[in-house]
Structures are given as structure tokens and as C-alpha cells.
Design an enzyme around this catalytic site. Structure first.
Site, mmCIF file in Angstrom:
data_model
loop_
_atom_site.group_PDB
_atom_site.id
_atom_site.type_symbol
_atom_site.label_atom_id
_atom_site.label_comp_id
_atom_site.label_asym_id
_atom_site.label_seq_id
_atom_site.Cartn_x
_atom_site.Cartn_y
_atom_site.Cartn_z
ATOM 1 N N GLU A 1 0.829 -1.201 0.000
ATOM 2 C CA GLU A 1 0.000 0.000 0.000
ATOM 3 C C GLU A 1 0.866 1.255 0.000
ATOM 4 O O GLU A 1 0.549 2.251 -0.664
ATOM 5 C CB GLU A 1 -0.947 -0.011 1.208
ATOM 6 C CG GLU A 1 -1.999 -1.117 1.139
ATOM 7 C CD GLU A 1 -3.110 -0.938 2.148
ATOM 8 O OE1 GLU A 1 -3.135 0.106 2.843
ATOM 9 O OE2 GLU A 1 -3.977 -1.830 2.249
ATOM 10 N N GLU A 2 1.960 1.219 0.754
ATOM 11 C CA GLU A 2 2.852 2.382 0.815
ATOM 12 C C GLU A 2 3.427 2.706 -0.558
ATOM 13 O O GLU A 2 3.492 3.876 -0.961
ATOM 14 C CB GLU A 2 3.991 2.104 1.799
ATOM 15 C CG GLU A 2 5.013 3.220 1.885
ATOM 16 C CD GLU A 2 6.092 2.961 2.928
ATOM 17 O OE1 GLU A 2 7.090 3.702 2.951
ATOM 18 O OE2 GLU A 2 5.929 2.009 3.721
ATOM 19 N N ARG A 3 3.833 1.677 -1.294
ATOM 20 C CA ARG A 3 4.445 1.905 -2.601
ATOM 21 C C ARG A 3 3.428 2.421 -3.617
ATOM 22 O O ARG A 3 3.723 3.328 -4.397
ATOM 23 C CB ARG A 3 5.122 0.618 -3.080
ATOM 24 C CG ARG A 3 6.383 0.316 -2.290
ATOM 25 C CD ARG A 3 6.874 -1.109 -2.425
ATOM 26 N NE ARG A 3 8.036 -1.322 -1.543
ATOM 27 C CZ ARG A 3 8.511 -2.501 -1.179
ATOM 28 N NH1 ARG A 3 7.933 -3.613 -1.613
ATOM 29 N NH2 ARG A 3 9.559 -2.591 -0.376
ATOM 30 N N GLY B 1 2.737 6.024 -2.801
ATOM 31 C CA GLY B 1 3.824 6.891 -3.238
ATOM 32 C C GLY B 1 3.792 7.170 -4.726
ATOM 33 O O GLY B 1 4.059 8.299 -5.170
#
Length: 433
Positions: free
Chosen positions: A290-292, A295
Site C-alpha cells: 500500500e505504501e508503494r 507513493g
């Protein structure tokens, strides 16, 4: 009631309640935001979109009004100060429901799917720096996914709910001085002693670290295999033994505070364990997906803005009696960059669409993150060149993006790690002997 109306009702109720009971916000109501005419922004061609609906666009417009009124006017000051008022900004965003769009409604979230998170990440790209949206992303989508999925009801009430509402600032404690992208190599230990864990070690490059109320901490809880000996914890940052060693100065993302933190015999109740002991590495890898994707979505908008502002500048800036834009090498290069941005956007939407259907998108998310980092460097360098001497000043957005975007190829897994993950899924990675 349509989703658009439900979102508006939610925002009105949350904002009015917050503005009546908290001093961190001014005496405005949601009507103050709604009355402002939003700035034009690019929309998908035609009426169809790969993953967004009118509800997604309505949510973006609501967020854009807050960005224009509560964030962008202060960005230059925050960049100069090397920090921003996280508690104030997060309270404003949390009161409007923007810190938990895909989190459970019983803990203050909107209960929507991850496509809405991507939509908001895109809109946050309109903030005139990289540091503030990164800090917001840590709060909403990097420190909380594992807690929301695997944490106990008590932990969610104590940590998730106030984080979603903007009452507490969160940080993520994974990276260490000797273990950045190589998460398996972290050294911080949490040793179980009776009803507590005793924590020793340290964390590096901790976004929001100087202002955080709690940390989502990854630590070794046994001496077993590196992928099965780690656990995640909700760690209050006011416990004895937690030391803020220093605020790290960076070449970019200046408005986001970044800390080095040490733990010296920090005693934490066992109840603060997220999910099962030994599952922390797995939980963190899920958080990374999810973070990637977040971003990538965020930097896409910034890249689009850099291209558009470069077009406007080169239209009016003349050299040898003609606009710079009229040079074929310039408008052809901008066309190439625009094409690359749209190709990356399609990859992001494909990965997001598969993710919300429950598919493993590790390979696609790694590809998107790799491409985003490389394209950001390529695009910022090319566009800055067209600005000439102005591009080498701190007066224009392109120069700030040039500095800030360099982190995309380093943070949340360096380019080389993304390549290794992709090779693993292609079955081309050499086996360890």
C-alpha cells in the site's frame, strides 16, 4: 443516499464537531471550504475512468479546498523551518475524514476501498512540496494498515481511532542505520519478560519522529529465521527509555521532520502486540504494498504539475527572439515525458484495480515504484534544464521537486530492491547456495 451525499454529510458533521470542540482549528465550517471555487485540475478524458467514479472526484475536490486554504499558503514557511505543525494539519484532515478513507467506520474511517486512498494520494500531490504529503501518507497509509487489519479492538480504539481523527501523530519504526531496504536485517529487539516486552535498539529515518505520539514498531522477538522472528507493536512515544537522538537534516523533503530514535530498556505491555508474535515481517511486507502504490499515486500529480508549469514558463520565456517551447527539442521532450507519466498512471490503476479485488500485486507495485522513482529523476532533470537559471534557484516548484523526488528511488525499498523483487517473480533471481 448516494456516496457523494454521504461523504458531504460526513465531512460537514465531522468538521463542525471538530471546530466546536478543538482549538487546533479556526472557527471555520465546511461551508468556508465549499464556497471556494476549486482550481482547475486535469480530469480523465471523457466520462469513463479506469478505477475512479464521480465519488472519487468529489472526494478529491473536497481535499483540494483544504490544501489550497490550510496547507499551500504555509509551505514555504514550513520548508524554511524544516518542520510543519503535524498535530494541527492532521486534525484538520482527520476532522474531514481524509486520514482513514479505507479504514473501518467504527474507528472513524470512511470504510471505502483502496481506490479512494489512491485518489486522495493523487490529490495530495498538489501540495507544493514533497515533505508534507509524505508525512500525511505515513499517518494515513503506512503506519496503520497492519493495525487496522490485525490489531485487537483495544489497540484500534487506543491508537487507530485517534490517528484517523488526527488527534495523535503516528510514525513508522522499521529502518535502522544498518538495515534500510533490507528489513530482515534489523537489530532492534523486544524480549518478552512476564507481561511485558523489553525493547532495546534504535530506528533511523523516522518520518514524523520528532512529533509522533506513537510508533508502529518492528522488532525481533526471537532468534529464529529472519522472516519469522519479527513482530509489530504499537509503541507510545512517551514511555521511559525512548530517546530522540537527533532530527536528521536532509537535502529534500525539508518540511517533514525526520528523526533518529534509541530505545533503552523500554517496557511495553504485551497487549500492545499487533496480531501474532513472529508475523511482523509478513505484516510489514503487506504494508509496503500500500505504501508503494500510495507513493506512486502521489508523485504522479507532482510530475504532471512540473510538466504543465514548464510548458507555461517556456511559452513566455524567449531565447533568440522565440519562446523556448517553440524549439522542437523542448516540445518533443515534454511530449515524451507526458507519455511516460500516462503509462505509469495506467500501471498504477491496473495494480490498484487488482489489489482491491484481493490479488497479490507485489510484482506490479514494485514495477510501478521502480518506474516512478526513475521517471521522477528523469523528468525533474529535463524540466529543470528548460527553466535555465531560474531552475537553479529555490524560487520555483521544479527545483524543489528535483530535490524532493530523489527519495522515491530510495525510500520504501530502493530501486535495486524493487528489481530483485521483480526478478524473483520472473524466476530469474539466482538461488542462494
Amino acid at each position: 443516499m448516494s456516496l457523494c451525499k454521504r461523504l458531504l454529510h460526513f465531512n460537514v458533521s465531522k468538521l463542525c464537531q471538530s471546530y466546536q470542540t478543538s482549538r487546533v482549528c479556526s472557527e471555520r465550517t465546511y461551508s468556508d471550504y465549499a464556497s471556494q471555487k476549486p482550481k482547475p485540475r486535469p480530469r480523465a478524458e471523457g466520462t469513463d475512468h479506469m478505477i475512479f467514479t464521480e465519488d472519487h472526484f468529489a472526494l478529491q475536490e473536497s481535499l483540494r479546498k483544504i490544501i489550497d486554504k490550510e496547507i499551500n499558503p504555509f509551505v514555504d514557511k514550513w520548508e524554511e523551518a524544516g518542520t510543519f505543525p503535524a498535530h494541527r494539519v492532521f486534525k484538520i484532515l482527520g476532522s474531514a475524514g481524509f486520514l482513514g478513507v479505507n479504514k473501518p467506520t467504527e474507528y472513524g474511517g470512511l470504510g471505502l476501498d483502496f481506490t479512494y486512498t489512491v485518489a486522495l494520494a493523487e490529490e495530495l500531490g498538489n501540495i507544493r512540496c514533497g515533505g508534507v504529503p509524505m508525512a500525511i501518507g505515513v499517518q494515513s497509509d503506512m503506519a496503520t494498515p497492519a493495525l487496522a487489519r490485525f490489531g485487537s479492538a483495544a489497540l484500534k480504539k487506543e491508537f487507530l481511532m485517534p490517528t484517523i481523527l488526527g488527534d495523535k501523530v503516528a510514525c513508522l519504526g522499521v529502518s535502522e542505520a544498518g538495515a534500510g531496504s533490507d528489513v530482515a536485517s534489523i537489530k532492534t529487539k523486544a524480549v518478552k519478560t512476564g507481561s511485558e516486552y523489553v525493547i532495546n535498539g534504535g530506528k533511523m529515518w523516522t518520518t514524523n519522529g520528532t512529533q509522533a505520539d506513537w510508533m508502529c514498531l518492528l522488532a525481533n522477538t526471537s532468534d529464529g529465521p529472519a522472516h519469522r522472528n519479527k513482530s509489530l507493536f504499537c509503541l507510545p512515544m512517551n514511555l521511559p527509555g525512548i530517546h530522540l537522538a537527533r532530527r536528521i537534516e536532509k537535502i529534500g523533503m525539508k518540511s517533514s521532520d525526520t528523526a533518529e530514535i534509541f530505545f533503552d530498556d523500554v517496557r511495553l505491555p504485551c497487549e500492545n502486540l499487533i496480531g501474532e508474535e513472529g508475523m511482523g515481517f509478513t505484516y510489514q511486507m503487506l504494508q509496503f504494498q500500500e505504501e508503494r502504490l500510495w507513493g506512486v499515486a502521489n508523485i504522479l500529480t507532482s510530475m504532471q504539475n512540473v510538466i504543465q508549469e514548464t510548458i507555461e514558463y517556456t511559452k513566455q520565456r524567449k531565447i533568440f527572439s522565440q519562446p523556448i517551447l517553440h524549439n522542437q527539442s523542448v516540445h518533443f521532450r515534454l511530449a515524451e515525458l507526458e507519455t511516460e507519466v500516462e503509462l505509469l498512471r495506467s500501471l498504477l490503476y491496473r495494480a490498484t484495480g487488482l489489489y482491491v479485488k484481493g490479488n497479490d500485486v507485489t510484482k506490479l507495485a514494485s514495477m510501478a515504484k521502480l518506474k516512478a522513482g526513475r521517471l521522477a529523476r528523469e523528468l525533474s532533470d529535463s524540466c529543470l534544464q528548460f527553466w535555465g537559471g531560474m531552475g537553479f534557484t529555490s524560487d520555483v516548484f521544479v527545483s524543489r521537486f528535483y530535490r524532493d523526488s530523489r527519495l522515491m528511488s530510495i525510500g520504501a525499498g530502493a530501486d535495486e530492491v524493487m528489481l530483485s523483487i521483480i526478478c524473483k517473480y520472473m524466476d530469474t533471481l539466482p538461488k542462494k547456495r
